[in-house]
Design an enzyme around this catalytic site. Structure first.
Site, short mmCIF file in Angstrom:
data_model
loop_
_atom_site.label_atom_id
_atom_site.label_comp_id
_atom_site.label_asym_id
_atom_site.label_seq_id
_atom_site.Cartn_x
_atom_site.Cartn_y
_atom_site.Cartn_z
N HIS A 86 -2.19 -13.26 -6.36
CA HIS A 86 -0.85 -13.51 -6.04
C HIS A 86 -0.31 -14.31 -7.30
CE1 HIS A 86 -1.45 -12.38 -1.98
NE2 HIS A 86 -0.31 -12.78 -1.66
N SER A 97 1.17 -8.17 -7.41
CA SER A 97 0.41 -6.90 -7.58
C SER A 97 1.01 -5.98 -8.65
CB SER A 97 0.89 -5.90 -6.27
OG SER A 97 0.66 -6.68 -5.10
N LYS A 150 4.41 -0.46 6.22
CA LYS A 150 3.54 0.35 5.70
C LYS A 150 2.09 0.44 5.92
CE LYS A 150 3.22 3.21 1.61
NZ LYS A 150 4.02 3.10 0.02
N ASP A 151 1.56 -0.90 5.75
CA ASP A 151 0.17 -1.21 6.13
C ASP A 151 -0.34 -0.82 7.54
OD1 ASP A 151 -0.93 -1.60 3.60
OD2 ASP A 151 -0.12 -3.76 3.54
N GLU A 198 -27.97 5.72 1.45
CA GLU A 198 -26.83 6.28 2.22
C GLU A 198 -25.89 6.64 1.08
OE1 GLU A 198 -27.20 6.10 5.70
OE2 GLU A 198 -25.62 4.62 5.90
#
Lengths: 271, 438
Positions: free
Chosen positions: B219, B223, B247-248, B291
């Site tokens: 922040h 971004s 959107k998220d 894994e």
């Protein structure tokens, strides 16, 4: 400075690796097991697919095969008698099945080890008290507990079916050690388990189905699919509902996303 | 927080005002994830993965806490307690499959998130600290996942733990002592299982803490965005809420749908069958593999097969595997190109995709037995991994001729929608597909 250092470190790793690349390799003879090993036959199980379900009748037959043949050597000690309700057995039937087994306990008067009749809440008992006892009885081999076997092997149900029906004569160039049996589906080709399904009609199905070798193998593989994943039906049903719900939610999410962004994304010409 | 035009929180209710002057938590959230965070308006779907990673962590913590109520960290009954969860605990099978599949999905999301950062140059100034914190999270995740896998106490748990902890014994002189100290014995046993459970429960909360720092560090500069160009003014941004929350939310729906496909229909597809066999120290599986998400690093470990410069092959492998992660911390200073986004870096972009392919090859080789041709291919792929970061990237940064940048985010967005740009010579640049220069 950082970049010079990085260059040095980078060259060091690269040269070391390339040095490894150019080392001559020892010639390895092709693995004869690999050439003879077979992949299990693909079978259409009723449990396959998004809406897969257990066939209760088939599971009961599978349980019969397990009980009359496999249980001579293999335990299913993660399964409780009461779990058999999922196969369609009634409470009295389960009680009767449980009572057919002896369960180790302690005498409540003397404190000495003793046995009692099984109760629905008990698990299927072990066949051998420990690994050493099992190996001693089985010519050095260890019959694994079958509760989880279809999840503990690649392509589980197909594998179990192919393994127990797949015994064959060894090819001329393959020597089977004494006490072992040739089976192209087993990882080392030499399995210590004697062919458990010797012939058709080895057992007589309660429901009258003809007990061919293939039928018995399919039935017991289905039963073992259940012992490994008893919640399979609940899982798939929940999955269908969850995904249906999420698809609608996602579609609504998409529409609101479009709506929220409409003013930002509108083509400039229209502004 | 970051831009002068950011909206400010206005408490509307009496209670809101009361709280705001005592514990301004709503103000904090408003600035962090609400309308008070101006966000570039051209973020694509790859920018959804940060929020998804956060959700993935929350899913792991919630399911993990419930599993912890039924799990017993004792070598005698650990495996049985997992089966008890699968069979007897109400919806235990669902919780456990969500946790196991969730770990894989967490890594998948984080990998996309990292590669997105690599592609758009999000590690570059002024976001270096943000990048470093992200790597700390990644490291903690690997440790957590590894220890979690051991808790099942199946064959792969036990032998994976044996192989990985054995690496420490490659360290000269003190190696054996470290190895014994870490395990609490000479081989994985009850002491190991107990400490792994303790740490496996602890680390996710530390990850959570580092995520807070990560978001804080995000922040300050705000971004990054697909053009890599700095935000110039209010016309370049939209408030995080409702634009990116919407959107998220959509992205989350897609994610959870895919997640459900695996949890409910392919719950064991990403795992190893051997881990349904209880741990047996006397029987080694023919093929010990970690894994999938750790396979590329495992491949680098295995790529060193010959002693070289007086250093044993095993120690080379251990050093290289560590270096493969540590070098990422230096990336902001290795890539000195002033242009962030690969949209405007034609040469670097090619190597970026080679690197992606290289990681996939490494992952594949990591899962193979040590036979040719996979050993050699793995060695070449590992060599490329180091060459990429330590040699190629610094060189490209120096010599690459980058494409002209758009003057601003809004200009590149306008160009995408076909309107001739208001000003600037670089206006012919497309917003999505970069045009070849000149």
């Amino acid at each position: 400075m950082i970049r010079l250092g990085a260059l040095g470190v980078g060259l060091l790793f690269v040269i070391t690796l390339l040095w490894g690349v150019i080392q001559p390799r020892e010639a390895v003879a092709p693995d004869p097991v690999k050439a003879l090993h077979k992949h299990p036959q693909e079978i259409e199980w009723t449990t396959n697919g998004v809406f897969g379900k257990f066939d209760r009748k088939q599971m009961q037959r599978g349980f019969q095969v397990y009980k009359e043949i496999c249980s001579a050597c293999h335990s299913i000690h993660r399964v409780a008698f009461r779990d058999l309700a999922a196969l369609g057995f009634s409470a009295p039937e389960i009680k009767a099945i449980a009572a057919g087994y002896d369960i180790a306990t302690i005498d409540d008067k003397t404190g000495e080890p003793t046995t009692r009749k099984g109760l629905p809440a008990d698990k299927f008992p072990l066949i051998y008290p420990n690994e050493i006892a099992a190996r001693a009885a089985q010519n050095g081999a260890l019959p694994p507990d079958l509760s989880l076997i279809t999840k503990a092997r690649e392509d589980g149900p197909n594998y179990v079916h192919s393994l127990i029906t797949g015994y064959a004569d060894a090819p001329a160039n393959w020597k089977v050690p004494d006490g072992l049996y040739y089976n192209p589906y087993f990882r080392s080709l030499n399995v210590a388990m004697p062919p458990p399904l010797a012939a058709d009609d080895q057992i007589t199905y309660v429901d009258g189905t003809k007990a061919t070798k293939d039928q018995m193998a399919r039935d017991v593989a289905t039963f073992l699919t259940w012992t490994a994943e008893p919640k399979l039906e609940a899982r798939k049903e929940t999955g269908v509902a969850a995904i249906a719900f999420l698809l609608i939610l996602t579609a609504l999410g998409y529409l609101s996303y479009r709506k929220v962004w409409a003013d930002v994304k509108r083509k400039p010409a229209a502004v | 927080m970051s831009f002068p035009w950011a909206k400010h929180y206005q408490p509307t209710s009496e209670f809101g005002k009361y709280m705001d002057s005592r514990l301004p938590l709503p103000r904090f959230i408003y600035g962090a994830l609400g309308a008070g965070y101006p966000t570039p308006k051209n973020l694509n779907y790859f920018y959804n993965f940060g929020v998804l990673a956060g959700v993935a962590l929350v899913i792991q913590i919630i399911t993990g806490v419930v599993l912890g109520m039924h799990y017993a960290a004792n070598t005698g009954i650990a495996f049985d307690s997992v089966e008890h969860i699968m069979r007897d605990v109400n919806s235990g099978w669902m919780i456990r499959y969500m946790h196991a599949v969730g770990a894989s999905f967490f890594f998948a999301v984080v990998y996309v998130h990292i590669f997105r950062g690599l592609y758009y140059g999000s590690y570059k100034p002024p976001r270096e600290v943000l990048w470093l914190l992200g790597l700390v999270i990644f490291l903690l995740m690997m440790a957590t996942a590894f220890m979690g896998y051991v808790l099942v106490w199946g064959q792969m748990s036990f032998w994976g733990a044996t192989v990985i902890t054995n690496l420490f014994s490659a360290v000269p002189i003190v190696g054996e002592a470290i190895h014994t100290w870490l395990l609490g014995g000479f081989a994985p046993d009850n002491a190991t299982l107990n400490r792994f459970f303790s740490l496996h429960y602890l680390l996710p909360f530390i990850i959570f803490g580092v995520i807070i720092l990560h978001v804080w560090a995000l922040h300050i500069p705000g971004s990054n965005n697909p053009t890599g160009v700095d935000v110039k003014g209010p016309q370049d941004t939209v408030p995080f809420h409702p634009y990116y929350t919407a959107k998220d939310f959509f992205g989350l729906g897609v994610y959870l749908t895919l997640f459900s496909v695996f949890v409910f229909f392919l719950p064991n597809a990403l795992g190893e069958v051997d881990n349904y066999v209880p741990a047996n120290p006397l029987s080694t599986p023919t093929h010990i593999v970690p894994e999938w998400y750790l396979l590329p690093f495992y491949a680098i470990l295995k790529a060193f097969t010959t002693d070289f410069l007086l250093v044993k092959a095993k120690l080379w492998g251990v050093i290289a595997m560590l270096a493969a992660i540590v070098l990422l911390f230096f990336l902001p200073w290795l890539d000195t190109s002033p242009v962030r986004s690969n949209r405007y870096r034609p040469l670097n972009r090619i190597f970026f995709w080679i690197f992606v392919a290289d990681c996939l090859v490494l992952g594949y080789c990591g899962g193979q037995l040590a036979v040719e041709p996979w050993v050699r291919i793995g060695q070449l792929a590992a060599a490329y991994y180091f060459a990429h970061f330590l040699i190629i990237i610094p060189l490209i940064a120096r010599f690459e001729k980058t494409l002209p940048l758009p003057n601003s985010i809004s200009e590149s967005v306008l160009a995408k929608y076909g309107k001739p740009p208001a000003s600037g010579s670089a206006g012919t640049l497309g917003g999505t597909a970069p045009q070849p220069a000149e």
